[in-house]
Design a protein around this motif. Structure first.
Motif, PDB file in Angstrom:
ATOM      1  N   SER A  83      48.034  12.090  37.531  1.00 54.81           N
ATOM      2  CA  SER A  83      48.291  12.759  36.255  1.00 54.81           C
ATOM      3  C   SER A  83      48.068  14.272  36.353  1.00 54.81           C
ATOM      4  O   SER A  83      48.727  15.031  35.666  1.00 54.81           O
ATOM      5  CB  SER A  83      47.417  12.158  35.171  1.00 54.81           C
ATOM      6  OG  SER A  83      46.074  12.544  35.313  1.00 54.81           O
ATOM      7  N   GLN A 118      48.795  16.092  38.963  1.00 55.01           N
ATOM      8  CA  GLN A 118      50.006  16.646  39.568  1.00 55.01           C
ATOM      9  C   GLN A 118      51.108  16.805  38.525  1.00 55.01           C
ATOM     10  O   GLN A 118      51.859  17.782  38.549  1.00 55.01           O
ATOM     11  CB  GLN A 118      50.481  15.752  40.716  1.00 55.01           C
ATOM     12  CG  GLN A 118      49.556  15.806  41.912  1.00 55.01           C
ATOM     13  CD  GLN A 118      49.966  14.817  42.991  1.00 55.01           C
ATOM     14  OE1 GLN A 118      50.590  13.806  42.715  1.00 55.01           O
ATOM     15  NE2 GLN A 118      49.577  15.110  44.231  1.00 55.01           N
ATOM     16  N   TRP A 119      51.211  15.860  37.603  1.00 54.77           N
ATOM     17  CA  TRP A 119      52.216  15.972  36.535  1.00 54.77           C
ATOM     18  C   TRP A 119      51.885  17.133  35.613  1.00 54.77           C
ATOM     19  O   TRP A 119      52.779  17.869  35.181  1.00 54.77           O
ATOM     20  CB  TRP A 119      52.323  14.668  35.746  1.00 54.77           C
ATOM     21  CG  TRP A 119      53.185  13.662  36.452  1.00 54.77           C
ATOM     22  CD1 TRP A 119      52.775  12.514  37.060  1.00 54.77           C
ATOM     23  CD2 TRP A 119      54.590  13.740  36.644  1.00 54.77           C
ATOM     24  NE1 TRP A 119      53.841  11.870  37.622  1.00 54.77           N
ATOM     25  CE2 TRP A 119      54.977  12.604  37.374  1.00 54.77           C
ATOM     26  CE3 TRP A 119      55.565  14.662  36.279  1.00 54.77           C
ATOM     27  CZ2 TRP A 119      56.288  12.358  37.736  1.00 54.77           C
ATOM     28  CZ3 TRP A 119      56.882  14.408  36.645  1.00 54.77           C
ATOM     29  CH2 TRP A 119      57.229  13.274  37.357  1.00 54.77           C
ATOM     30  N   ALA A 120      50.616  17.300  35.313  1.00 54.39           N
ATOM     31  CA  ALA A 120      50.211  18.404  34.438  1.00 54.39           C
ATOM     32  C   ALA A 120      50.541  19.747  35.081  1.00 54.39           C
ATOM     33  O   ALA A 120      51.065  20.660  34.423  1.00 54.39           O
ATOM     34  CB  ALA A 120      48.720  18.310  34.125  1.00 54.39           C
ATOM     35  N   THR A 130      52.821  20.274  37.416  1.00 55.47           N
ATOM     36  CA  THR A 130      54.282  20.378  37.474  1.00 55.47           C
ATOM     37  C   THR A 130      54.843  20.830  36.132  1.00 55.47           C
ATOM     38  O   THR A 130      55.721  21.708  36.074  1.00 55.47           O
ATOM     39  CB  THR A 130      54.898  19.022  37.887  1.00 55.47           C
ATOM     40  OG1 THR A 130      54.360  18.638  39.151  1.00 55.47           O
ATOM     41  CG2 THR A 130      56.411  19.105  37.959  1.00 55.47           C
ATOM     42  N   ILE A 131      54.351  20.258  35.046  1.00 56.39           N
ATOM     43  CA  ILE A 131      54.819  20.638  33.707  1.00 56.39           C
ATOM     44  C   ILE A 131      54.480  22.096  33.416  1.00 56.39           C
ATOM     45  O   ILE A 131      55.297  22.846  32.880  1.00 56.39           O
ATOM     46  CB  ILE A 131      54.222  19.688  32.638  1.00 56.39           C
ATOM     47  CG1 ILE A 131      54.856  18.296  32.790  1.00 56.39           C
ATOM     48  CG2 ILE A 131      54.445  20.233  31.232  1.00 56.39           C
ATOM     49  CD1 ILE A 131      54.168  17.212  31.999  1.00 56.39           C
ATOM     50  N   GLN A 132      53.284  22.531  33.794  1.00 52.20           N
ATOM     51  CA  GLN A 132      52.895  23.924  33.575  1.00 52.20           C
ATOM     52  C   GLN A 132      53.767  24.874  34.388  1.00 52.20           C
ATOM     53  O   GLN A 132      54.178  25.922  33.898  1.00 52.20           O
ATOM     54  CB  GLN A 132      51.424  24.135  33.924  1.00 52.20           C
ATOM     55  CG  GLN A 132      50.484  23.529  32.918  1.00 52.20           C
ATOM     56  CD  GLN A 132      49.028  23.707  33.319  1.00 52.20           C
ATOM     57  OE1 GLN A 132      48.703  24.013  34.461  1.00 52.20           O
ATOM     58  NE2 GLN A 132      48.134  23.532  32.354  1.00 52.20           N
TER      59      GLN A 132
END
Length: 189
Positions: free
Chosen positions: A1, A3-5, A7-9
């Motif tokens: 999660s 890594q997703w955060a 990536t989104i940033q």
């Protein structure tokens, strides 16, 4: 999660970086005239500018203090104040949010007091706050109160020093253009 955060940033930040590119028509806002000076001569002219050297010294001092504060935060939290590392994000978040709240005051105070007094007083306040770190854990206040008060107070010089150095550099570049007749703004930034 995590890594997703991240990536989104990164994607969100990238999108925001494109806003000025798409929204600002530089051809309408400025006149561009390339300099005719060779790189070495242009650089020498800028480095010999006394005001620029003073500015660079002050800016360097600020960034050193900012680096000290941010890199020593975990040490201050865990060793000096006996708090959990996890508070670091909240402390930095508070500093950033309070700093952003002070951004709108910059323009009015510049008109009233000028850029130089605001930068000098911000640097002095930042220095005073760095000296206060020595007393962390020794004050008769709760550790949380000490660190969050520090964050709020450190946000004030951070707001002014986050904006004004760039305005000062722009002024120095403009004065240099008037004196020399050569546009070397990119060399200053």
């Amino acid at each position: 999660s995590l890594q997703w955060a991240i990536t989104i940033q990164v994607l969100g930040g990238t999108l925001f970086l494109f806003i000025p590119i798409l929204a600002v028509d530089e051809r309408k806002l400025l006149t561009s005239q390339p300099t005719t000076l060779p790189f070495g001569k242009a650089l020498r002219q800028i480095v010999t500018n006394r005001n620029f050297r003073i500015f660079i010294l002050a800016d360097f001092a600020y960034f050193v203090s900012l680096t000290i504060v941010s890199s020593s935060l975990l040490y201050v939290l865990t060793v000096l104040l006996g708090l959990e590392e996890s508070l670091g994000g909240a402390v930095m978040g508070l500093l950033v949010i309070v700093s952003l709240l002070f951004y709108p005051t910059v323009g009015g105070l510049v008109k009233k007091l000028g850029k130089k007094p605001l930068v000098v007083s911000s640097l002095l306040l930042q220095g005073l706050l760095l000296l206060c770190v020595y007393f962390f854990g020794k004050l008769p206040l709760a550790p949380e109160t000490q660190i969050f008060t520090f964050a709020v107070l450190a946000a004030i010089p951070a707001a002014y020093l986050g904006i004004l150095p760039y305005a000062i550099i722009a002024n120095l570049a403009k004065i240099d253009t008037i004196k020399t007749g050569q546009q070397k703004e990119a060399m200053y930034f």
